[in-house]
Design a protein around this motif. Structure first.
Motif, PDB file in Angstrom:
ATOM      1  N   PHE A 227     -48.282  28.874  -6.604  1.00 64.20           N
ATOM      2  CA  PHE A 227     -48.533  29.646  -7.822  1.00 64.20           C
ATOM      3  C   PHE A 227     -49.052  31.045  -7.507  1.00 64.20           C
ATOM      4  O   PHE A 227     -49.002  31.929  -8.352  1.00 64.20           O
ATOM      5  N   ALA A 228     -49.531  31.242  -6.292  1.00 66.59           N
ATOM      6  CA  ALA A 228     -50.037  32.562  -5.906  1.00 66.59           C
ATOM      7  C   ALA A 228     -48.909  33.554  -5.671  1.00 66.59           C
ATOM      8  O   ALA A 228     -49.099  34.757  -5.844  1.00 66.59           O
ATOM      9  N   VAL A 229     -47.723  33.074  -5.268  1.00 61.13           N
ATOM     10  CA  VAL A 229     -46.629  33.995  -4.952  1.00 61.13           C
ATOM     11  C   VAL A 229     -46.160  34.766  -6.181  1.00 61.13           C
ATOM     12  O   VAL A 229     -45.466  35.773  -6.062  1.00 61.13           O
ATOM     13  N   ALA A 230     -46.566  34.311  -7.373  1.00 59.83           N
ATOM     14  CA  ALA A 230     -46.215  35.052  -8.593  1.00 59.83           C
ATOM     15  C   ALA A 230     -46.850  36.431  -8.604  1.00 59.83           C
ATOM     16  O   ALA A 230     -46.434  37.302  -9.377  1.00 59.83           O
ATOM     17  N   GLN A 252     -42.146  27.476  -4.503  1.00 63.26           N
ATOM     18  CA  GLN A 252     -42.587  28.864  -4.368  1.00 63.26           C
ATOM     19  C   GLN A 252     -41.568  29.814  -4.998  1.00 63.26           C
ATOM     20  O   GLN A 252     -41.926  30.708  -5.763  1.00 63.26           O
ATOM     21  N   VAL A 253     -40.289  29.617  -4.684  1.00 64.83           N
ATOM     22  CA  VAL A 253     -39.241  30.497  -5.220  1.00 64.83           C
ATOM     23  C   VAL A 253     -39.189  30.415  -6.739  1.00 64.83           C
ATOM     24  O   VAL A 253     -38.990  31.423  -7.430  1.00 64.83           O
ATOM     25  N   GLN A 254     -39.377  29.239  -7.286  1.00 59.71           N
ATOM     26  CA  GLN A 254     -39.370  29.079  -8.740  1.00 59.71           C
ATOM     27  C   GLN A 254     -40.502  29.847  -9.404  1.00 59.71           C
ATOM     28  O   GLN A 254     -40.436  30.165 -10.595  1.00 59.71           O
ATOM     29  N   PRO A 283     -28.970  26.648  -5.571  1.00 56.42           N
ATOM     30  CA  PRO A 283     -28.613  27.740  -6.496  1.00 56.42           C
ATOM     31  C   PRO A 283     -29.413  27.748  -7.793  1.00 56.42           C
ATOM     32  O   PRO A 283     -29.720  28.817  -8.327  1.00 56.42           O
ATOM     33  N   ASN A 284     -29.771  26.568  -8.321  1.00 62.74           N
ATOM     34  CA  ASN A 284     -30.534  26.529  -9.563  1.00 62.74           C
ATOM     35  C   ASN A 284     -31.925  27.146  -9.408  1.00 62.74           C
ATOM     36  O   ASN A 284     -32.496  27.672 -10.366  1.00 62.74           O
ATOM     37  N   ASP A 285     -32.476  27.079  -8.193  1.00 57.93           N
ATOM     38  CA  ASP A 285     -33.812  27.623  -7.957  1.00 57.93           C
ATOM     39  C   ASP A 285     -33.835  29.145  -8.033  1.00 57.93           C
ATOM     40  O   ASP A 285     -34.894  29.737  -8.317  1.00 57.93           O
ATOM     41  N   VAL A 286     -32.715  29.792  -7.765  1.00 53.56           N
ATOM     42  CA  VAL A 286     -32.693  31.258  -7.712  1.00 53.56           C
ATOM     43  C   VAL A 286     -31.964  31.886  -8.893  1.00 53.56           C
ATOM     44  O   VAL A 286     -31.973  33.112  -9.032  1.00 53.56           O
TER      45      VAL A 286
END
Length: 595
Positions: A227-230, A252-254, A283-286
């Motif tokens: 949640f920090a990567v936001a 993280q990517v989400q 692909p759905n994650d990005v």
């Protein structure tokens, strides 16, 4: 013509010095120290007693503006000041009377016992000289009170020795002031314990210097709080090392901020997508991260818009320590999530087939150093070329562009594949390991634009760019380096390899990206073009000029200044100092260089 040439050199020289300037020297003696802030308290230099706790004008205990007075000292007004240069047997005690944080520097902080450091408060840390931070070691840092480290500011953080950063743990990091995180640089970040970086929160992530995030590797990235990567901004995301990007997982990517991801330049969008681990990210994650004119199919293959810069997973070279290479795209991969899709090598060979020479030539990428080889067969047997992909200029062609071969303004070949990828090819050494063998005890270093430094023991350093053609040596010489020609005219180095082939290296400017940025910063310089033969064309105040560098690299007498500069010699020869203590001469001629 001679008078005009002299005038041009004089004007260019004057303009260089006006643009670059000279470093301003500090006043003799270092100058007076800045006065303390108006609201700070300074102890009586005469050694008088500290203010009474009943004095209404005294700063309150624990006030972070207090300088030199701590709560224990207020409680013991008769305590003598510490002798910071003679620590007691058990080390300095921050709870003792007379403790004054402002007295410490990087040399005497070593007198702290590790246990005592846990007693230093946030307010006391706030009053330490930033330069003193450089004296703490890893074991001392590990004993800082996790709550007290909130007292560090940006300037103090910047002064910690990179080698001690592993002393910080997750709980300490979680309490850093977000504004202080901005003080970290790339080298410090690289030395954090991977298990500790999970302590960074969203607000802290947002404050990292964009250049500092390049210090994170894939092991640290894998342990970021999802949640920090936001908190990452586009300027930070685009500076991650390509190899570190592989550490991100789906959660993280989400949690990336979609707006920040979409605001990155197309090259950086491509680079992140290409270097994600396809085993962890689908692909759905990005999908939510892509700009509206980008598409990704169910298999992860990307469809960029025309003009978008392309990137591919990084190649992992298998070379000795005497060889240094830039990041090279891995053309065994395709343009898609984690390199999904038809590999680029297949696309390049399809282009040769479309040109009608597919039966005579084909591309292969060296599994050792990543250089692209084109070898002839049949009627073309014996013909060989070597290239480096120009990673900064690979783009998606306009819709409808046919596969083919062209030349760009630098003279580099550009191949357009059937699926629209345009790949510029820079001439490169054919085999780095064999070149090192040809200069025993030497080393080779190549930059991202093909500029190659040969470090030859007993002879010096030589900077040039190899020409793409590799031929049997006409003179049948033994392996080695052969110099010929006149500086600024026709000098070159020929490298003969153990297999009897030979490749030419022509003079080229060192640190080409740095040179280009510096030259473009000079008023009147435009249309700068670095050509494949090593010459440089530009226009200065409307006059076409050609620059031809020397092969030899010398050490600057001034040492490493950290700032690239231009200078001139008495004979009008121009000098480029790359800021790392390396200087190179080059000649200036009116008019463009020959094609």
């Amino acid at each position: 013509m001679k008078k005009r040439m002299t005038s041009i050199i004089f004007i260019l020289t004057l303009t260089i010095f006006c643009a670059v300037g000279f470093a301003e020297e500090p006043p003799p003696g270092g100058g007076a120290p800045p006065p303390p802030p108006a609201d700070s308290y300074t102890p009586d230099p005469g050694g008088g007693a500290p203010p009474s706790v009943d004095d209404p004008n005294s700063p309150p205990p624990g006030d972070d503006k207090m300088t030199g007075i701590t709560t224990p000292q207020v409680n013991d007004p008769n305590a003598p000041p510490l002798d910071v240069n003679n620590p007691p047997p058990d080390g300095f005690d921050p709870m003792a009377g007379g403790f004054d944080p402002t007295q410490f520097d990087k040399d005497n902080v070593t007198g702290f016992g590790t246990d005592a450091l846990n007693n230093i408060t946030s307010d006391q840390w706030n009053n330490f000289d930033p330069n003193a931070m450089a004296g703490f070691d890893k074991d001392q840092i590990s004993n800082f009170d996790p709550n007290a480290v909130a007292g560090f500011d940006k300037d103090q953080m910047a002064m910690f020795d990179p080698n001690v950063m592993a002393g910080f743990d997750k709980n300490q990091i979680a309490n850093f002031d977000p504004n202080a995180v901005a003080g970290f640089d790339k080298d410090q970040v690289a030395m954090f314990d991977p298990n500790a970086v999970g302590g960074f929160n969203k607000a802290q992530m947002a404050m990292f210097d964009p250049n500092a995030v390049a210090g994170f590797d894939k092991d640290k990235v894998a342990l970021f709080d999802p949640f920090a990567v936001a908190g990452f901004k586009s300027q930070q995301l685009q500076n991650f090392n390509p190899k570190a990007i592989f550490g991100f997982d789906a959660l993280q990517v989400q949690n990336f901020a979609p707006g920040e991801f979409k605001n990155m330049p197309s090259k950086d969008i491509s680079e992140m997508l290409a270097n994600f681990d396809p085993a962890k990210i689908n692909p759905n994650d990005v999908q939510q991260l892509l700009p509206p004119d980008w598409n990704i199919d169910a298999n992860g293959v990307l469809e960029p818009p025309p003009g978008a810069n392309l990137a591919f997973p990084s190649f992992a070279p298998q070379v000795s320590n005497s060889i240094k290479l830039p990041d090279i795209p891995n053309f065994s991969k395709g343009f898609g999530l984690g390199g999904t899709g038809t590999d680029v090598i297949a696309g390049l060979n399809d282009t040769l087939a479309a040109l009608g020479v597919g039966n005579q030539f084909n591309f292969k990428q060296s599994p050792v150093d990543g250089i692209l080889h084109v070898k002839g067969s049949g009627d073309a047997t014996g013909i060989q070329f070597a290239f480096l992909p120009d990673a900064d200029k690979m783009v998606q062609a306009p819709d409808g562009t046919q596969p083919g071969l062209s030349l760009n303004e630098a003279g580099h070949y550009v191949l357009t594949t059937p699926d629209g990828m345009q790949i510029p090819l820079i001439p490169a050494p054919v085999d780095f390991s064999k070149i090192v063998d040809a200069i025993p005890g030497g080393s080779v270093e190549m930059g991202s634009k093909g500029e190659t430094l040969l470090n030859i023991p007993g002879e010096g350093k030589f900077m040039g760019i190899f020409q793409e053609t590799v031929i049997p040596d006409p003179q049948n010489r033994p392996p080695g380096k052969y110099y010929s020609g006149t500086p600024f005219v026709d000098e070159k180095i020929e490298i003969v390899l153990e297999d009897g082939t030979m490749q030419e290296m022509l003079p080229a400017i060192q640190s080409q990206t740095v040179f280009e940025e510096l030259a473009k910063s000079i008023a009147g310089v435009e249309n700068l073009n670095m050509k494949k033969d090593g010459t440089i064309d530009l226009v200065f105040s409307g006059t076409p000029i050609s620059l031809k560098p020397a092969l030899t690299i010398a050490k600057s007498q001034a040492g490493s200044s950290g700032t690239p500069t231009f200078n001139t010699k008495n004979d009008g020869t121009l000098i480029f100092d790359d800021g790392n203590g390396n200087i190179q001469e080059f000649n200036l001629q009116l008019g463009p260089s020959p094609n």
